[in-house]
Design a protein around this motif. Structure first.
Motif, short mmCIF file in Angstrom:
data_model
loop_
_atom_site.label_atom_id
_atom_site.label_comp_id
_atom_site.label_asym_id
_atom_site.label_seq_id
_atom_site.Cartn_x
_atom_site.Cartn_y
_atom_site.Cartn_z
N GLY A 72 43.06 55.01 48.90
CA GLY A 72 41.81 54.32 49.29
C GLY A 72 41.22 53.45 48.13
O GLY A 72 40.21 52.67 48.50
N GLY A 73 41.73 52.84 47.17
CA GLY A 73 41.62 52.16 46.15
C GLY A 73 42.28 50.75 46.31
O GLY A 73 42.89 50.35 47.37
N PRO A 74 41.71 49.66 45.51
CA PRO A 74 42.42 48.28 45.60
C PRO A 74 43.81 48.48 45.71
O PRO A 74 44.40 49.15 44.83
N ARG A 75 44.30 47.56 46.59
CA ARG A 75 45.97 47.46 46.46
C ARG A 75 46.58 46.82 45.30
O ARG A 75 47.68 47.11 44.73
N VAL A 76 45.78 45.68 44.90
CA VAL A 76 46.15 45.01 44.03
C VAL A 76 45.36 45.33 42.41
O VAL A 76 44.08 45.51 42.49
N ARG A 77 46.48 45.31 41.61
CA ARG A 77 45.77 45.69 40.17
C ARG A 77 45.88 44.34 39.50
O ARG A 77 46.74 43.61 39.34
N THR A 78 44.81 43.88 38.85
CA THR A 78 44.51 42.65 38.16
C THR A 78 45.36 42.79 36.92
O THR A 78 45.78 43.66 36.32
N GLY A 93 35.14 37.75 35.91
CA GLY A 93 36.03 38.89 35.36
C GLY A 93 35.54 40.16 35.17
O GLY A 93 34.78 40.95 34.35
N ILE A 94 35.92 41.01 36.36
CA ILE A 94 35.23 42.28 36.59
C ILE A 94 36.67 43.20 36.91
O ILE A 94 37.58 42.73 37.13
N THR A 95 36.18 44.50 36.91
CA THR A 95 37.29 45.57 37.08
C THR A 95 37.03 45.92 38.64
O THR A 95 36.21 45.27 39.54
N SER A 96 37.87 46.73 39.18
CA SER A 96 37.75 46.92 40.67
C SER A 96 36.52 47.73 41.15
O SER A 96 36.10 47.58 42.18
N ASP A 97 35.90 48.24 40.15
CA ASP A 97 34.58 48.86 40.29
C ASP A 97 33.43 48.14 39.87
O ASP A 97 32.27 48.56 39.63
N VAL A 98 33.67 46.90 39.85
CA VAL A 98 32.71 45.76 39.42
C VAL A 98 31.77 45.65 38.27
O VAL A 98 30.92 45.41 38.06
N MET A 131 49.80 40.45 37.86
CA MET A 131 49.16 41.76 38.51
C MET A 131 50.33 42.53 39.11
O MET A 131 51.34 42.28 38.97
N SER A 132 49.78 43.64 39.61
CA SER A 132 50.94 44.42 40.31
C SER A 132 50.21 44.47 42.02
O SER A 132 49.00 44.48 42.09
N PHE A 148 43.68 42.27 33.99
CA PHE A 148 42.88 43.22 33.20
C PHE A 148 43.01 44.62 33.31
O PHE A 148 43.12 45.77 32.66
N ASP A 149 43.10 45.05 34.61
CA ASP A 149 43.50 46.43 35.01
C ASP A 149 44.66 46.88 34.24
O ASP A 149 44.99 48.03 33.73
N ARG A 150 45.76 46.35 34.37
CA ARG A 150 47.01 46.64 33.83
C ARG A 150 46.89 46.76 32.09
O ARG A 150 47.52 47.59 31.40
N LEU A 151 46.32 45.44 31.45
CA LEU A 151 45.87 45.65 30.16
C LEU A 151 45.32 46.81 29.62
O LEU A 151 45.62 47.47 28.75
N ALA A 152 44.04 47.11 30.37
CA ALA A 152 43.25 48.46 30.06
C ALA A 152 44.14 49.65 30.27
O ALA A 152 44.19 50.51 29.29
N ALA A 153 44.71 49.70 31.57
CA ALA A 153 45.51 50.89 31.52
C ALA A 153 46.75 51.16 30.44
O ALA A 153 47.16 52.13 30.46
#
Length: 428
Positions: free
Chosen positions: A44-50, A76-81, A247-248, A52-57
């Motif tokens: 149910g979440g975004p298919r693409v991870r930016t 420059g936002i996360t998937s939850d804005v 991205m992934s 930044f998402d991967r850096l933070a993870a």
């Protein structure tokens, strides 16, 4: 780090025709290929991870022990804005010490051709430095003054050469090398896919902030791919110490709505991803005396001027361009050209984005506007030459060339750029 705008373009539409070729170029993406139109995965979440998402993870491991400055804006936002600056600032795993704002500013308060200047961000207290129209040693001095060790870039691009954020990227890479700073690019999707490079390639004699170097008008690349190309082709005498975070889950055939990511206008006149779809073609109207739709709710989709009637839309529709239709339209811009004046023109309706070619369509609209409206004129400063990267488009249209002739004139240069571009593609 692997985390880390009749010739070669055919009447069938270059974007669709090049899909198979582009899909075979470059190494595999970090994530699998998916079909279109499905923005969310099984969870149910975004298919693409930016990036930044991967850096933070990864716990910001790439930035460990460094004083970090971020070049970013409202995109420059996360998937939850949440804005990445607001996320990173309180996180003890990363030492964020400065922010660098591009055109329109870090928080996005400035219109086209403006920035926010130097200030302290009220939300975080961080110093915000203005990079707009700064380059070379002057920009390097800003990086030095800020005291950062590493400069991180995270901005959503629109896929067109004349969109200034990719030249902020270029200028910041050059300045980081001059200042001895590490440079990290966090990737985001090209909203109009990464399948095709389209349009004329810039002649460096026409280099400006709407096109520094020799890339095509619609580049079909992501910002990390552009950064690799800039470093490898244009900054190779003094390259940046560059890291990229891919991205992934993104595929070259993905339009933005397939990513599941939220769209934030990267500038005030780029309200939707639909705007980006036409922008690499219709932004050429900035180089004319027609309105390009600034001051309306559909910038770059609405085009017009006083004295234009249905004949322009009729002429454009008669060309039977793939994937697009033109509606006779009337509108009154609230600012910019024809402010408060009702003008006539066209609205573009993209009916099939798979075969729609924005640059060829833009050329067709310029030609039909000139042929159907006696008031047509180029801007007196020949800004069209800066936008297209040479004099050829303007002089050929003035000489009465048709669409195929104009498009065919850049075929050889475009083929050369495509060969260079292919070496830097990171996704399938």
């Amino acid at each position: 780090m692997s985390l880390s705008r009749r010739g070669l373009l055919t009447a069938g539409g270059a974007m669709g025709a090049l899909a198979a070729t582009a899909a075979s170029a470059g190494p595999a993406a970090a994530g699998p290929s998916h079909g279109k139109g499905h923005g969310h995965g099984n969870g149910g979440g975004p298919r693409v991870r930016t990036g930044f998402d991967r850096l933070a993870a990864d716990g910001y491991a790439l930035l460990k022990g460094q004083r970090v400055g971020v070049v970013t804006n409202p995109t420059g936002i996360t998937s939850d804005v949440r804005h990445i600056v607001d996320v990173m600032h309180p996180d003890g795993r990363v030492n964020l010490t400065a922010v660098f704002g591009p055109e329109h500013g870090f928080r996005g308060t400035a219109q086209a051709g403006g920035s926010e200047g130097r200030y302290d961000d009220p939300a975080t207290g961080l110093p915000v430095y203005d990079t707009y129209l700064k380059s070379g040693q002057a920009l390097a001095d800003i990086f030095t003054t800020s005291g950062v060790d590493t400069v991180v870039f995270d901005i959503q691009d629109a896929g067109a050469r004349f969109y200034t954020y990719i030249w902020t990227l270029y200028d910041c890479m050059e300045a980081a090398a001059l200042a001895g700073k590490k440079f990290v690019v966090l990737d985001r999707p090209n909203p109009v896919t990464g399948r095709a490079a389209l349009g004329p390639v810039l002649d460096p004699a026409f280099g400006t902030f709407v096109g520094r170097r020799e890339i095509s008008q619609a580049h079909g690349m992501t910002v990390t791919e552009l950064a690799l190309l800039f470093n490898g082709e244009f900054l190779k005498d003094r390259p940046a110490e560059l890291e990229t975070v891919k991205m992934s889950g993104w595929s070259r055939s993905d339009f933005f709505d397939a990513t599941g990511l939220p769209w934030v206008p990267p500038s005030p006149n780029m309200p939707t991803a639909d705007t980006a779809l036409v922008y690499s073609g219709t932004c050429m109207f900035e180089g004319t005396n027609l309105s390009e739709g600034r001051g309306t709710t559909r910038p770059f989709e609405l085009l017009g001027a006083e004295g234009i009637d249905h004949t322009w839309a009729d002429a454009a529709n008669a060309l039977d361009l793939p994937g697009v239709a033109f509606r006779e339209a009337y509108f009154a811009p609230t600012f910019s050209k024809f402010q408060g004046v009702t003008v006539g023109g066209v609205q573009l309706h993209v009916l099939d984005r798979e075969v729609f070619d924005p640059v060829r369509t833009g050329i067709a609209l310029l030609i039909t506007a000139k042929r159907t409206w006696s008031g047509f004129a180029w801007r007196s400063d020949n800004w069209i030459d800066k936008l297209t990267g040479n004099t050829r488009v303007r002089t050929m249209i003035d000489a009465g060339a048709d669409v195929d002739e104009v498009v065919g004139a850049w075929a050889a240069d475009l083929a050369k750029f495509r060969a260079v571009r292919k070496r830097y593609l990171q996704y399938r």
